[in-house]
Design an enzyme around this catalytic site. Structure first.
Site, PDB file in Angstrom:
ATOM      1  CB  SER A  19      -0.900   0.019   1.245  1.00  0.00           C
ATOM      2  OG  SER A  19      -0.131   0.322   2.407  1.00  0.00           O
ATOM      3  CG  ASP A  20       1.250   5.914  -1.387  1.00  0.00           C
ATOM      4  OD1 ASP A  20       2.217   6.065  -0.596  1.00  0.00           O
ATOM      5  OD2 ASP A  20       0.998   6.740  -2.284  1.00  0.00           O
ATOM      6  CG  PHE A  21       3.841   5.400   3.758  1.00  0.00           C
ATOM      7  CD1 PHE A  21       4.699   5.840   4.749  1.00  0.00           C
ATOM      8  CD2 PHE A  21       4.254   4.348   2.954  1.00  0.00           C
ATOM      9  CE1 PHE A  21       5.943   5.245   4.941  1.00  0.00           C
ATOM     10  CE2 PHE A  21       5.487   3.751   3.135  1.00  0.00           C
ATOM     11  CZ  PHE A  21       6.333   4.201   4.124  1.00  0.00           C
TER      12      PHE A  21
END
Length: 709
Positions: A262-264
């Site tokens: 995931s992106d942050f």
């Protein structure tokens, strides 16, 4: 228990499978996520906005714990993650370790040179490994759909083929250092405005032919180990929960064998995300924590086999690159050597936009050179890249230092003065007086974009257009040097004799610009993203549904890509709109002649097409030209031209060289095909294809017709 997974002679996937089989459920859950203490990124973003802070200030609060905790009893190392893609950014450590600050990725694309991209990735991969990190979050290959998107500096261009070619080279070089490269942001994360909430509605052929194409090239040509899913929704479903993207496209259609991170804080669920094909949550355990995962397993919305699958995917890549065997032993980066490479890359990506009367290169024997501009561009190296990818530089070279160094190397003793114009232009008269009295004037201006915010428009900030306009015409030897991370409007262009786009250069800014101004290096970059004359010439002017999106009743913005395939040069050409500087444009201190162009297609458009040509340097100095091949496809809805090949040719004065560009239907960029809704695949349609050959999208004087029956 025999720890077979620690045997480096076994296949990576077998080792990963054996390891996961030996783990307890608690250990498995601990490896599904990063180790940062869970924070509310949305609250922090709101707080930063209310306090007038930018994303850099916010990022400083989240600079630590970019890792997954080790499990010593199983031999699982602390898994260290660092950001990219413009150098080694925020890594695991406090503070992040310094690294070589490279030119922005948009500038690298302007090089139109795969070898430069490989050298760029080689620096990043080498430094990531030296600093003991396992993952570099990059390259980013979303497209420049608009010229004002906040992360265009991290992405390559408006063209999917150029972005894919350069991205493949960067990723391949990074992974040659046994570092996991991570393609981002999957998918259509093309604006920062409402990126956490927005939904992108896009037709399948547009998605496949434009926005997914660079990712497909990275998967197939670079065998990239990881992909980062985006923040936004795609067709109503968040990217991290989008099974169509993460499983059907990425794995079934393309054969991706790596893992998805995931992106942050982009993860929105436990069961839905893991089942869709997201494998790893960063930077914390907001969703993939023990309570949530255990509950999902208990109510059968999540299966343990799905958890195992996610872990096997990531561990396989760690074993692939020998990361379990590698001790953590950070070394010292060779700052001088890497800086010299960055300087060479920086000089070769600059674009000479205009040079009336051959004002450039400047005569180094001038007595008095004055540099004028606002502080961000004249007092310090223009590092660029606001947000999480920002690099802490090992060193920097200011404009004045760079000019003085190069003049000294050339045996010249002219003076260099800097006049810093206040952001409110309150001392502009002082700058104008200095310009009148100098032997030559270099006006430095530009734009430094940032993650988290799109620009309000395509103008440079702090009224720099007014500053430039008032400085032009005061001295006949005046050069405008632009330091941009996005294309900008230039209402003053008719009055500027020479304009040089150098981008946000990074550490070696001062030396690079001086090399170019005095002709130590001949600029050879080409525009990777079109510069419009005005924003009224863009596809989104008057179309809020295209950008920034509108609320259609769901409470969140919906962005409709109703422009279809027509972005950038494709839009301009389809609507007969002349850009200020079009895709592929770039001048030189020398001149070139493109001759003997031949298009060989013995089997029509269903087999490889070979384009041969001769380039001659007809001018007085060495330089480089980029030959570009475009294709007109006989299918409804297609743009007039699309880039299908390019080659950069370096020639000495008077030298001629023959080159070849091949368009292979089997290539991963599908140069001769369009997406077919009937077959669910790329297809070559029957009809007459036009092959265009030239030196920019708007200058293709050579053409030929190839038929597909």
């Amino acid at each position: 228990m025999t720890a077979t997974w620690l045997d480096p002679t076994l296949p990576a996937r077998q080792r990963a499978t054996d390891l996961v089989a030996a783990m307890t459920l608690e250990q498995k859950i601990a490896q599904l996520h990063g180790a940062m203490e869970t924070i509310d990124i949305y609250a922090l973003s709101t707080q930063a906005a209310e306090n007038g802070e930018d994303l850099d200030q916010l990022a400083a609060q989240i600079r630590i714990d970019r890792h997954v905790t080790a499990i010593d009893e199983l031999g699982i190392p602390r898994f260290r993650v660092t950001n990219g893609p413009v150098g080694v950014g925020m890594g695991d450590g406090t503070p992040s370790p310094p690294a070589t600050s490279l030119p922005m990725t948009i500038g690298l694309a302007a090089g139109f040179d795969p070898e430069l991209a490989h050298a760029y990735g080689d620096i990043i991969g080498s430094e990531t490994a030296t600093l003991g990190q396992h993952v570099l979050e990059g390259p980013g290959v979303c497209l420049h759909r608009t010229p004002i998107a906040g992360r265009n500096f991290e992405y390559f261009s408006e063209d999917p083929y150029l972005s894919g070619v350069m991205g493949v080279e960067v990723a391949t070089a990074i992974q040659s250092h046994d570092v996991i490269a991570m393609a981002k942001h999957f998918a259509v994360n093309d604006q920062e405005t409402e990126r956490f909430r927005a939904d992108v509605e896009v037709d399948e052929h547009v998605l496949r032919e434009l926005y997914l194409l660079p990712f497909e090239m990275l998967v197939k040509d670079a065998e990239i180990a990881a992909v980062m899913s985006a923040y936004n929704r795609v067709r109503g479903t968040y990217a991290t929960e989008n099974r169509y993207l993460l499983t059907d496209v990425l794995r079934r259609d393309w054969g991706f064998e790596g893992y998805v991170q995931s992106d942050f804080w982009s993860c929105r669920s436990a069961a839905a995300s893991l089942t869709a094909g997201m494998d790893h949550e960063m930077p914390d355990a907001k969703w993939l924590n023990e309570t949530t995962v255990q509950a999902a397993l208990h109510d059968t919305s999540l299966e343990i086999e799905t958890v195992d699958r996610a872990l096997v995917r990531r561990f396989t890549q760690m074993f692939r690159f020998g990361q379990f065997e590698r001790p953590y032993a950070p070394g010292v980066i060779d700052a001088a050597d890497h800086g010299a490479i960055a300087r060479r890359i920086g000089a070769e990506i600059a674009v000479l936009l205009k040079n009336d009367g051959a004002v450039l290169p400047l005569n180094p024997d001038l007595a008095d050179l004055v540099v004028i501009g606002q502080s961000a561009f004249v007092d310090q190296a223009c590092l660029g890249g606001g947000g999480s990818s920002k690099v802490t530089p090992l060193y920097t070279v200011t404009p004045r230092q760079g000019l003085e160094d190069v003049l000294s190397d050339l045996g010249c003793d002219g003076t260099v003065r800097v006049v810093t114009v206040a952001d409110d232009l309150s001392n502009l008269e002082e700058a104008k007086d200095a310009a009148r009295r100098a032997s030559a004037v270099v006006v430095m201006a530009g734009l430094i974009a940032t993650e988290g915010a799109d620009q309000p428009d395509a103008n440079m900030l702090n009224d720099q257009n007014t500053m430039i306009e008032q400085l032009l015409g005061l001295n006949p030897t005046t050069v405008v040097v632009l330091k941009d991370s996005n294309p900008v409007l230039m209402p003053w262009i008719d009055h500027a004799p020479a304009v040089l786009e150098v981008w946000n250069q990074g550490s070696e800014d001062g030396h690079v610009v001086a090399d170019l101004l005095f002709g130590v290096v001949n600029p050879s970059g080409k525009v990777p993203t079109s510069y419009p004359v005005t924003e009224d010439d863009t596809f989104y002017a008057g179309h809020a549904e295209r950008y920034p999106g509108t609320d259609e009743g769901d409470g969140f913005p919906v962005i409709r890509y109703s422009e279809g395939l027509q972005i950038g040069y494709r839009w301009h050409q389809a609507h007969n709109i002349e850009p200020l500087f079009g895709f592929g444009h770039g001048l030189s201190y020398t001149t070139f002649d493109l001759t003997d162009v031949d298009v060989d297609a013995p089997d029509g458009a269903r087999a490889p097409i070979t384009v041969t040509f001769t380039v001659t340097n007809t001018g007085p100095v060495a330089g480089a030209e980029v030959v570009q091949v475009y294709l007109g496809i006989p299918a409804e809805g297609q743009p007039p031209k699309r880039l299908v090949g390019f080659r950069k040719m370096h020639l000495q004065a008077g030298q001629s060289q023959t080159g070849t560009i091949v368009m292979d239907p089997a290539a991963t960029n599908h140069p001769l095909s369009v997406w077919s809704y009937r077959t669910g695949s790329f297809t070559t349609v029957p009809g007459a294809y036009t092959v265009y050959v030239g030196t920019s999208a708007d200058h293709t004087p050579h053409s030929a017709t190839v038929t597909a029956s």
